[in-house]
Design a protein around this motif. Structure first.
Motif, PDB file in Angstrom:
ATOM      1  N   VAL A  14       0.807  -1.201   0.113  1.00 52.03           N
ATOM      2  CA  VAL A  14       0.017  -0.108   0.027  1.00 52.03           C
ATOM      3  C   VAL A  14       0.901   1.190  -0.109  1.00 52.03           C
ATOM      4  CG1 VAL A  14      -2.100  -0.878   1.248  1.00 52.03           C
ATOM      5  CG2 VAL A  14      -0.191  -0.024   2.427  1.00 52.03           C
ATOM      6  N   LEU A  15       0.071   2.223  -0.370  1.00 47.91           N
ATOM      7  CA  LEU A  15       0.923   3.529  -0.326  1.00 47.91           C
ATOM      8  C   LEU A  15       1.055   4.076   1.153  1.00 47.91           C
ATOM      9  CD1 LEU A  15       1.063   6.258  -2.903  1.00 47.91           C
ATOM     10  CD2 LEU A  15      -0.467   7.161  -0.940  1.00 47.91           C
ATOM     11  N   ILE A  16       2.232   4.789   1.223  1.00 48.87           N
ATOM     12  CA  ILE A  16       2.251   5.309   2.765  1.00 48.87           C
ATOM     13  C   ILE A  16       1.541   6.780   2.796  1.00 48.87           C
ATOM     14  CG2 ILE A  16       3.965   6.340   4.315  1.00 48.87           C
ATOM     15  CD1 ILE A  16       6.074   4.693   2.754  1.00 48.87           C
ATOM     16  N   PRO A  17       0.439   6.687   3.925  1.00 43.18           N
ATOM     17  CA  PRO A  17      -0.558   8.083   4.018  1.00 43.18           C
ATOM     18  C   PRO A  17       0.532   9.241   3.921  1.00 43.18           C
ATOM     19  CG  PRO A  17      -1.059   6.087   5.189  1.00 43.18           C
ATOM     20  CD  PRO A  17       0.057   5.565   4.738  1.00 43.18           C
ATOM     21  N   ARG A  18      -0.056  10.381   3.309  1.00 37.18           N
ATOM     22  CA  ARG A  18       0.924  11.325   3.281  1.00 37.18           C
ATOM     23  C   ARG A  18       0.229  12.519   4.237  1.00 37.18           C
ATOM     24  NH1 ARG A  18       3.269   7.961  -0.132  1.00 37.18           N
ATOM     25  NH2 ARG A  18       4.322   8.876  -1.828  1.00 37.18           N
ATOM     26  N   VAL A  68     -13.189   5.823  -1.741  1.00 31.60           N
ATOM     27  CA  VAL A  68     -12.620   4.968  -2.655  1.00 31.60           C
ATOM     28  C   VAL A  68     -11.085   4.996  -2.818  1.00 31.60           C
ATOM     29  CG1 VAL A  68     -12.837   4.787  -5.214  1.00 31.60           C
ATOM     30  CG2 VAL A  68     -14.853   5.460  -4.027  1.00 31.60           C
ATOM     31  N   GLY A  69     -10.512   3.768  -3.023  1.00 31.50           N
ATOM     32  CA  GLY A  69      -9.022   3.772  -3.084  1.00 31.50           C
ATOM     33  C   GLY A  69      -8.451   4.023  -1.761  1.00 31.50           C
ATOM     34  N   THR A  70      -8.968   3.039  -0.757  1.00 29.95           N
ATOM     35  CA  THR A  70      -8.641   3.476   0.512  1.00 29.95           C
ATOM     36  C   THR A  70      -7.098   3.197   1.024  1.00 29.95           C
ATOM     37  OG1 THR A  70      -9.473   3.082   2.851  1.00 29.95           O
ATOM     38  CG2 THR A  70      -9.381   0.885   1.567  1.00 29.95           C
ATOM     39  N   GLY A  71      -6.523   2.323   0.031  1.00 32.17           N
ATOM     40  CA  GLY A  71      -5.161   1.639   0.495  1.00 32.17           C
ATOM     41  C   GLY A  71      -5.139   1.234   1.879  1.00 32.17           C
ATOM     42  N   SER A  72      -4.215   1.678   2.627  1.00 34.43           N
ATOM     43  CA  SER A  72      -4.081   1.443   3.979  1.00 34.43           C
ATOM     44  C   SER A  72      -5.336   1.340   4.757  1.00 34.43           C
ATOM     45  CB  SER A  72      -2.940   2.057   4.661  1.00 34.43           C
ATOM     46  OG  SER A  72      -3.207   3.384   4.872  1.00 34.43           O
ATOM     47  N   GLY A  73      -6.291   2.130   4.429  1.00 28.19           N
ATOM     48  CA  GLY A  73      -7.644   2.333   5.224  1.00 28.19           C
ATOM     49  C   GLY A  73      -7.325   3.964   5.895  1.00 28.19           C
ATOM     50  N   ALA A  74      -6.300   4.711   5.239  1.00 22.01           N
ATOM     51  CA  ALA A  74      -5.850   5.766   6.228  1.00 22.01           C
ATOM     52  C   ALA A  74      -7.295   6.873   6.277  1.00 22.01           C
ATOM     53  CB  ALA A  74      -4.919   6.554   5.435  1.00 22.01           C
ATOM     54  N   VAL A  75      -7.966   7.242   5.260  1.00 18.33           N
ATOM     55  CA  VAL A  75      -8.880   8.349   5.257  1.00 18.33           C
ATOM     56  C   VAL A  75     -10.169   7.778   6.017  1.00 18.33           C
ATOM     57  CG1 VAL A  75     -10.564   9.703   3.997  1.00 18.33           C
ATOM     58  CG2 VAL A  75      -8.098   9.611   3.337  1.00 18.33           C
ATOM     59  N   ALA A  76     -10.480   6.368   5.566  1.00 14.87           N
ATOM     60  CA  ALA A  76     -11.685   5.947   6.097  1.00 14.87           C
ATOM     61  C   ALA A  76     -11.493   5.752   7.815  1.00 14.87           C
ATOM     62  CB  ALA A  76     -12.128   4.884   5.689  1.00 14.87           C
ATOM     63  N   HIS A 104     -13.770  -5.047  -2.023  1.00 12.87           N
ATOM     64  CA  HIS A 104     -12.692  -5.110  -3.349  1.00 12.87           C
ATOM     65  C   HIS A 104     -13.640  -4.546  -4.357  1.00 12.87           C
ATOM     66  CE1 HIS A 104     -10.429  -7.209  -6.524  1.00 12.87           C
ATOM     67  NE2 HIS A 104     -10.111  -6.290  -6.574  1.00 12.87           N
ATOM     68  N   ALA A 105     -13.207  -3.463  -4.920  1.00 13.49           N
ATOM     69  CA  ALA A 105     -14.067  -2.976  -6.132  1.00 13.49           C
ATOM     70  C   ALA A 105     -13.284  -1.826  -6.893  1.00 13.49           C
ATOM     71  CB  ALA A 105     -15.240  -2.338  -5.608  1.00 13.49           C
ATOM     72  N   ARG A 106     -13.416  -1.900  -8.142  1.00 13.97           N
ATOM     73  CA  ARG A 106     -12.801  -0.864  -9.045  1.00 13.97           C
ATOM     74  C   ARG A 106     -14.008   0.497  -9.062  1.00 13.97           C
ATOM     75  NH1 ARG A 106      -8.934  -0.389 -13.088  1.00 13.97           N
ATOM     76  NH2 ARG A 106      -9.588   1.573 -14.217  1.00 13.97           N
TER      77      ARG A 106
HETATM   78  C1  LIG Z   1      -2.825   7.316  -3.937  1.00 13.83           C
HETATM   79  S1  LIG Z   1      -3.292   5.663  -3.294  1.00 13.83           S
HETATM   80  C2  LIG Z   1      -4.082   6.488  -1.894  1.00 13.83           C
HETATM   81  C3  LIG Z   1      -4.371   5.291  -0.745  1.00 13.83           C
HETATM   82  C4  LIG Z   1      -5.121   6.089   0.294  1.00 13.83           C
HETATM   83  N1  LIG Z   1      -6.432   6.438   0.147  1.00 13.83           N
HETATM   84  C5  LIG Z   1      -4.038   7.001   1.014  1.00 13.83           C
HETATM   85  O1  LIG Z   1      -4.709   8.089   0.922  1.00 13.83           O
HETATM   86  O2  LIG Z   1      -3.385   6.705   1.725  1.00 13.83           O
HETATM   87  C6  LIG Z   1      -4.546   5.198  -4.358  1.00 13.83           C
HETATM   88  C7  LIG Z   1      -5.331   3.899  -4.124  1.00 13.83           C
HETATM   89  O3  LIG Z   1      -6.425   3.965  -5.017  1.00 13.83           O
HETATM   90  C8  LIG Z   1      -6.499   2.437  -5.520  1.00 13.83           C
HETATM   91  N2  LIG Z   1      -7.241   2.533  -6.898  1.00 13.83           N
HETATM   92  C9  LIG Z   1      -6.153   2.901  -8.142  1.00 13.83           C
HETATM   93  N3  LIG Z   1      -7.395   3.141  -8.962  1.00 13.83           N
HETATM   94  C10 LIG Z   1      -8.608   2.668  -8.462  1.00 13.83           C
HETATM   95  C11 LIG Z   1      -9.814   2.394  -8.973  1.00 13.83           C
HETATM   96  N4  LIG Z   1     -10.213   2.589 -10.335  1.00 13.83           N
HETATM   97  N5  LIG Z   1     -10.767   2.080  -8.022  1.00 13.83           N
HETATM   98  C12 LIG Z   1     -10.572   1.963  -7.026  1.00 13.83           C
HETATM   99  N6  LIG Z   1      -9.311   2.100  -6.307  1.00 13.83           N
HETATM  100  C13 LIG Z   1      -8.270   2.447  -6.937  1.00 13.83           C
HETATM  101  C14 LIG Z   1      -4.917   2.119  -5.584  1.00 13.83           C
HETATM  102  O4  LIG Z   1      -4.886   0.678  -5.388  1.00 13.83           O
HETATM  103  C15 LIG Z   1      -4.584   2.455  -4.251  1.00 13.83           C
HETATM  104  O5  LIG Z   1      -4.683   1.893  -3.192  1.00 13.83           O
END
Ligand SMILES: C[S@@+](CC[C@H](N)C(=O)[O-])C[C@H]1O[C@@H](n2cnc3c(N)ncnc32)[C@H](O)[C@@H]1O
Length: 255
Positions: A81-85, A107-115, A155-157
């Motif tokens: 996962v991305l390291i939260p910034r 959406v795109g929660t990564g580590s779950g940071a925001v949620a 798990h969803a796009r």
């Molecule tokens: C920039 S990272 C941010 C992670 C987290 N939200 C944070 O702020 O640390 C983007 C995240 O979005 C996910 N992602 C990329 N494209 C996506 C899509 N179309 N739908 C859902 N998630 C997506 C990636 O797998 C990744 O975990």
């Protein structure tokens, strides 16, 4: 310690003393603040040399220690996962004033940071999260369970079907042509698919907006120079600045 700091400086690390202290504290199993109680001439503890070697190869401190603070919570992170910034704290702030028991999806929660930070600060909100990466879903679920925060992660796009009062997203927004110029900490260690989104960096954000139902309220993190393009995609858009005063989050409704 002086030798360790010099080695990290030589390797090109921006904050060699801070990094060496964080790695020493991690090897000792103490807080960085407790280091001043330690004898300055004591031998380095087991595991410090290995940590230092990884950092000298420009691996981010958060991946070496396995954790990163974000607002009031400590998240476990690894290369999945991305390291939260710190900039992303602005996205949490965009949702803090929601009415009692509002429904928020990340959406795109990564580590779950925001949620998870949002649920921690506003337990009354119904917070859910999703990610296109199964690895990220696993990490976010582990963090939710360890922190005892009731945030379902799927798990969803894009945006999963559901009723939401606000959708927050820090999706990838780096341009393809920026990748080669990024710091080794990012380029060599963080997942590329978590960062890069096409020629102008807006592919993932455009896809989310295009697929979301009309009138969905969204708050989207972006690069400062993308704010105008994102405002143009939304109705009643406004942009918030990050801690450094740069345009960072645009909120509005899907047309
Ligand atoms: C920039 S990272 C941010 C992670 C987290 N939200 C944070 O702020 O640390 C983007 C995240 O979005 C996910 N992602 C990329 N494209 C996506 C899509 N179309 N739908 C859902 N998630 C997506 C990636 O797998 C990744 O975990």
């Amino acid at each position: 310690m002086a030798t360790a700091v010099a080695r990290l400086a030589e390797a090109g690390c921006d904050t060699p003393r801070l990094d060496a202290e964080l790695l020493l504290a991690d090897a000792l199993g103490v807080d960085r603040a407790q280091l001043f109680l330690r004898d300055r001439d004591a031998d380095p503890p087991p595991g410090f040399a290995e940590r230092l070697g990884r950092r000298a190869a420009r691996e981010p401190v958060a991946y070496i220690t396995g954790s990163r603070g974000f607002r009031r919570i400590e998240l476990q992170v690894d290369r999945r996962v991305l390291i939260p910034r710190p900039d992303t704290e602005t996205l949490v702030e965009a949702a803090l004033e929601l009415p009692h028991r509002a429904r928020v999806h990340d959406v795109g929660t990564g580590s779950g940071a925001v949620a998870l930070a949002l649920k921690d600060e506003r337990p009354d909100l119904a917070v859910s999260a999703s990610d296109a990466s199964p690895d990220a879903v696993a990490v976010a679920r582990e963090n939710a369970a360890r922190l005892g925060l009731d945030v379902p992660v799927e798990h969803a796009r894009g945006l999963p079907p559901g009723e939401y009062d606000l959708v927050v997203a820090n999706l990838p927004y780096v341009r393809e042509d920026e990748w080669d110029g990024l710091a080794p900490e990012i380029r060599l260690y963080e997942p590329r698919e978590a960062l890069v989104a096409g020629a102008d960096g807006l592919d993932a954000i455009r896809e989310l907006i295009a697929a979301a139902p009309g009138r969905t309220a969204v708050a989207l993190e972006h690069a400062p120079d993308q704010a105008a393009a994102i405002r143009a995609l939304l109705h009643e858009a406004r942009t918030l600045q990050d801690l450094s005063g740069r345009d960072r989050v645009t909120s509005g409704t899907v047309r």
